[in-house]
Design a protein around this motif. Structure first.
Motif, PDB file in Angstrom:
ATOM      1  N   LEU A 150       5.799   3.353   3.736  1.00  0.00           N
ATOM      2  CA  LEU A 150       4.334   3.263   3.760  1.00  0.00           C
ATOM      3  C   LEU A 150       3.868   2.277   4.823  1.00  0.00           C
ATOM      4  N   LEU A 151       4.612   1.175   5.008  1.00  0.00           N
ATOM      5  CA  LEU A 151       4.230   0.181   6.018  1.00  0.00           C
ATOM      6  C   LEU A 151       4.496   0.691   7.436  1.00  0.00           C
ATOM      7  N   ASP A 152       5.392   1.660   7.568  1.00  0.00           N
ATOM      8  CA  ASP A 152       5.664   2.231   8.890  1.00  0.00           C
ATOM      9  C   ASP A 152       4.605   3.245   9.319  1.00  0.00           C
ATOM     10  N   LEU A 153       3.896   3.819   8.346  1.00  0.00           N
ATOM     11  CA  LEU A 153       2.916   4.860   8.676  1.00  0.00           C
ATOM     12  C   LEU A 153       1.825   4.390   9.648  1.00  0.00           C
ATOM     13  N   PRO A 154       1.279   3.163   9.489  1.00  0.00           N
ATOM     14  CA  PRO A 154       0.218   2.752  10.429  1.00  0.00           C
ATOM     15  C   PRO A 154       0.663   2.681  11.885  1.00  0.00           C
ATOM     16  N   TRP A 155       1.974   2.668  12.130  1.00  0.00           N
ATOM     17  CA  TRP A 155       2.458   2.587  13.512  1.00  0.00           C
ATOM     18  C   TRP A 155       2.503   3.951  14.187  1.00  0.00           C
ATOM     19  N   MET A 156       2.273   4.978  13.430  1.00  0.00           N
ATOM     20  CA  MET A 156       2.292   6.317  14.006  1.00  0.00           C
ATOM     21  C   MET A 156       1.252   6.474  15.124  1.00  0.00           C
ATOM     22  N   PRO A 157      -0.018   6.026  14.954  1.00  0.00           N
ATOM     23  CA  PRO A 157      -0.983   6.146  16.064  1.00  0.00           C
ATOM     24  C   PRO A 157      -0.561   5.387  17.317  1.00  0.00           C
ATOM     25  N   ILE A 158       0.130   4.252  17.129  1.00  0.00           N
ATOM     26  CA  ILE A 158       0.573   3.476  18.292  1.00  0.00           C
ATOM     27  C   ILE A 158       1.605   4.268  19.092  1.00  0.00           C
ATOM     28  N   TYR A 159       2.560   4.875  18.362  1.00  0.00           N
ATOM     29  CA  TYR A 159       3.555   5.700  19.056  1.00  0.00           C
ATOM     30  C   TYR A 159       2.894   6.874  19.765  1.00  0.00           C
ATOM     31  N   LEU A 160       1.916   7.475  19.081  1.00  0.00           N
ATOM     32  CA  LEU A 160       1.213   8.589  19.720  1.00  0.00           C
ATOM     33  C   LEU A 160       0.457   8.123  20.963  1.00  0.00           C
ATOM     34  N   GLY A 161      -0.117   6.912  20.874  1.00  0.00           N
ATOM     35  CA  GLY A 161      -0.807   6.360  22.049  1.00  0.00           C
ATOM     36  C   GLY A 161       0.128   6.181  23.219  1.00  0.00           C
ATOM     37  N   VAL A 162       1.360   5.714  22.967  1.00  0.00           N
ATOM     38  CA  VAL A 162       2.341   5.557  24.045  1.00  0.00           C
ATOM     39  C   VAL A 162       2.703   6.921  24.629  1.00  0.00           C
ATOM     40  N   CYS A 163       2.772   7.944  23.737  1.00  0.00           N
ATOM     41  CA  CYS A 163       3.038   9.305  24.231  1.00  0.00           C
ATOM     42  C   CYS A 163       1.938   9.753  25.193  1.00  0.00           C
ATOM     43  N   PHE A 164       0.682   9.417  24.866  1.00  0.00           N
ATOM     44  CA  PHE A 164      -0.424   9.757  25.770  1.00  0.00           C
ATOM     45  C   PHE A 164      -0.311   8.977  27.082  1.00  0.00           C
ATOM     46  N   LEU A 165       0.217   7.751  27.017  1.00  0.00           N
ATOM     47  CA  LEU A 165       0.422   6.993  28.249  1.00  0.00           C
ATOM     48  C   LEU A 165       1.475   7.653  29.128  1.00  0.00           C
ATOM     49  N   PHE A 166       2.485   8.249  28.508  1.00  0.00           N
ATOM     50  CA  PHE A 166       3.491   8.970  29.290  1.00  0.00           C
ATOM     51  C   PHE A 166       2.835  10.150  30.013  1.00  0.00           C
ATOM     52  N   HIS A 167       2.099  10.963  29.229  1.00  0.00           N
ATOM     53  CA  HIS A 167       1.355  12.072  29.837  1.00  0.00           C
ATOM     54  C   HIS A 167       0.430  12.650  28.767  1.00  0.00           C
ATOM     55  N   PHE A 168      -0.708  13.138  29.210  1.00  0.00           N
ATOM     56  CA  PHE A 168      -1.705  13.658  28.271  1.00  0.00           C
ATOM     57  C   PHE A 168      -1.123  14.770  27.411  1.00  0.00           C
ATOM     58  N   TRP A 169      -0.421  15.745  28.046  1.00  0.00           N
ATOM     59  CA  TRP A 169       0.049  16.896  27.277  1.00  0.00           C
ATOM     60  C   TRP A 169       1.211  16.545  26.343  1.00  0.00           C
ATOM     61  N   ILE A 170       2.001  15.569  26.723  1.00  0.00           N
ATOM     62  CA  ILE A 170       3.036  15.095  25.779  1.00  0.00           C
ATOM     63  C   ILE A 170       2.359  14.466  24.562  1.00  0.00           C
ATOM     64  N   GLY A 171       1.292  13.690  24.798  1.00  0.00           N
ATOM     65  CA  GLY A 171       0.543  13.094  23.692  1.00  0.00           C
ATOM     66  C   GLY A 171      -0.102  14.140  22.808  1.00  0.00           C
TER      67      GLY A 171
END
Length: 593
Positions: A150-171
């Motif tokens: 449950l404590l790991d769930l809030p980090w999901m948006p952060i990981y997704l944000g890094v994916c968007f930093l890699f590239h929009f379509w990967i995000g």
């Protein structure tokens, strides 16, 4: 007026306040620990980016430059970060285990106390040990990977944000995957609620039938009822297993769908990355790093789905514990009162069974003074045992009061009152341990002299010495190594331990031989001689030899009360309306004349 002192941060509550949830109060008391656990989870999740960035640097820097020193530096840095992450995870897991233990230490005593008090408050149907199983369920969830997931769930948006930093379509690809997995989580919650509740309820029924069979093993064996009992249990067990299968099928099925979708999603990220590389919009390192990072971003959801069954079970267990603890709140210790020495007064007493409003005994009033003993007679089902249970404070009073030296029973705490009461119920239950411990009521400060005095008062001293280990003889669960008569006499010694002021004996001679009956009457006389009060529920005439008062109870009412000979003479002259009567010396029963 009773005063209560409050700890720092505790506010006074009035009678209209809703009882606080003790489970939620515990969790609130651990908020600093949870914040610390969240901090460790945050650091651990940041360090989980190590693999993605290591791959990115290897593909985009090391391979094009063919720099071995750069590769070695990256490897050393990655190893250090991985070790640090491993240490954080170890600390995180140990914190979780200790939170579970802390929960058990804080709530466990309350749960056991409520478990023991529950049969005195309700009918006691179902599995009596369910609260302990609920305690284990919540502790196991807190000690396991549930809170971490449950404590790991809030980090999901952060990981997704890094994916968007890699590239929009990967995000975008990772975001779509996250939405699907969250939808699966919600679906898991909705689909498992009903089966989980049914599974829990049927488990209670199944365990109650098993306990019932164990408790009545002799009857089942003697009357050939084992087959019928087994069929009843198998029927309940079959329904229990069906509910378990439904709950497991849903949780595991959706978990399997989640795992398959994650694999598809990881390949989809690689495919999107490949298209970006072909179109020269990205690098090969971003493909690999994005794939790893997407898997890491969605891992908390996958772990949450895997732990969802445990989370639902823990949540239901916590709610049941809350309900139990609210039903049986902590008993406030009233001001200590002096030991009673004068009288027992019953005023307009009306009694019902626990969990019922139907009156069993009503309109009972009488008074006994130190040195007096009353024998209570009447037909079966008239309310005699109900009166005994009310006098010792274990059955609820609908109306009326019972007072010791003008202090009502509710003005005493259960522990303080118990020191002044001796009680021998119809069905004597002893506890696993030695005879000495059972007589002393497992008092850790018991003195040998007090144990011997109680045994001698009950006339059981010589009987105990005849056993293999004397007072140290281990009697097993329920006193299984003793005969019924021996258990009754040990129970009488326990009732007399500490020289209590009020001694209530419910059919104390039902399993006694002539020597036992003589010892019983000697014990009653000794209590009277030291100024105590004795109430004897009697079905056999010899139990009344040492009493000076007699009470007649019939149809849930007090029909007569007074000096023994006067009441017995009156009963003998009374035609059948009382439906009770004096002793018939021929068969030893109270019969109508």
């Amino acid at each position: 007026m009773r005063r209560r002192f409050f700890r720092d941060g505790e506010r006074p509550r009035n009678d209209y306040d809703e009882p606080r949830s003790e489970v939620l109060t515990f969790l609130a008391s651990c908020r600093r620990i949870f914040w610390g656990l969240a901090a460790f989870s945050g650091l651990s999740n940041l360090l989980m980016l190590t693999g993605s960035f290591f791959m990115l640097q290897v593909y985009d820097r090391v391979l094009p430059s063919r720099s071995v020193p750069t590769l070695l530096a990256l490897v050393v840095l990655a190893i250090v970060l991985y070790l640090f992450q491993g240490g954080l995870d170890l600390v995180r897991n140990r914190i979780g285990v200790r939170i579970g233990r802390y929960f058990d230490e804080r709530i466990g005593g309350r749960v056991f106390d409520a478990l023991v008090r529950l049969p005195l408050k309700t009918r006691g149907d179902g599995d009596g040990l369910q609260p302990l199983r609920d305690l284990d369920q919540v502790r196991s969830f807190l000690s396991g990977g549930g809170p971490t997931a449950l404590l790991d769930l809030p980090w999901m948006p952060i990981y997704l944000g890094v994916c968007f930093l890699f590239h929009f379509w990967i995000g975008v690809t990772a975001l779509v995957g996250g939405i699907v997995l969250i939808a699966l989580t919600i679906l898991t919650e909705l689909k498992t609620q009903g089966p989980a509740k049914a599974f829990s309820r049927l488990g209670v029924v199944r365990n109650a039938l098993a306990a019932e069979g164990r408790r009545n093993a002799e009857v089942l064996q003697a009357m050939g009822m084992r087959g019928q009992a087994a069929r009843r249990w198998q029927d309940a067990n079959s329904k229990y297993l069906e509910a378990h299968e439904r709950a497991s099928d849903i949780a595991q099925g959706l978990g399997g769908v989640s795992r398959v979708f994650r694999s598809i999603l990881q390949s989809a990220v690689l495919a999107v990355g490949a298209i970006l590389v072909i179109n020269q919009e990205s690098t090969a390192g971003i493909i690999i790093a994005g794939s790893i990072l997407t898997a890491r971003a969605l891992a908390p959801v996958d772990i949450a789905i895997a732990n969802w069954k445990g989370f639902v079970s823990a949540r239901q267990a916590g709610r049941r514990l809350d309900h139990l603890l609210k039903l049986l709140p902590v008993e406030e210790a009233p001001l200590a009162l002096p030991a009673p020495t004068k009288s027992v007064v019953v005023e307009n007493l009306h009694v019902a069974a626990p969990g019922s409003e139907r009156q069993i005994l009503g309109d009972v009033s009488f008074e006994l003074h130190g040195g007096q003993a009353v024998g209570v007679i009447g037909p079966s089902g008239s309310g005699k045992s109900t009166l005994a249970r009310a006098l010792v404070g274990v059955w609820p009073r609908l109306r009326g009061r019972i007072k010791l030296d003008n202090a009502a029973l509710e003005q005493w705490s259960a522990e303080a009152l118990g020191k002044h009461i001796g009680y021998l119920p119809q069905d004597v239950e002893l506890f696993d341990g030695s005879i000495a411990k059972n007589i002393s009521r497992f008092d850790p400060q018991a003195r040998a002299g007090d144990v011997l005095k109680a045994a001698e008062a009950a006339g059981v001293h010589d009987l105990v010495l005849s056993l293999p280990d004397g007072y140290g003889t281990e009697i097993g669960e329920g006193g299984v190594s003793l005969s019924v008569g021996q258990r009754q006499r040990i129970g009488l010694a326990r009732a007399l331990y500490g020289e209590p002021f009020l001694v209530v004996l419910d059919e104390p001679s039902s399993n006694l031989d002539a020597d036992g009956e003589l010892a019983l009457n000697t014990a009653i006389a000794s209590v009277r001689a030291r100024g105590g009060v004795v109430v004897v529920i009697a079905h056999r005439p010899r139990a009344l030899e040492s009493v000076d008062r007699v009470m007649v109870v019939a149809e849930g009412r007090l029909q007569a009360f007074g000096p023994k000979q006067e009441i017995l003479n009156k009963v003998l002259r009374t035609p059948v309306p009382l439906n009770v009567v004096a002793a018939n010396s021929g068969d030893g029963r109270w019969t109508a004349r």
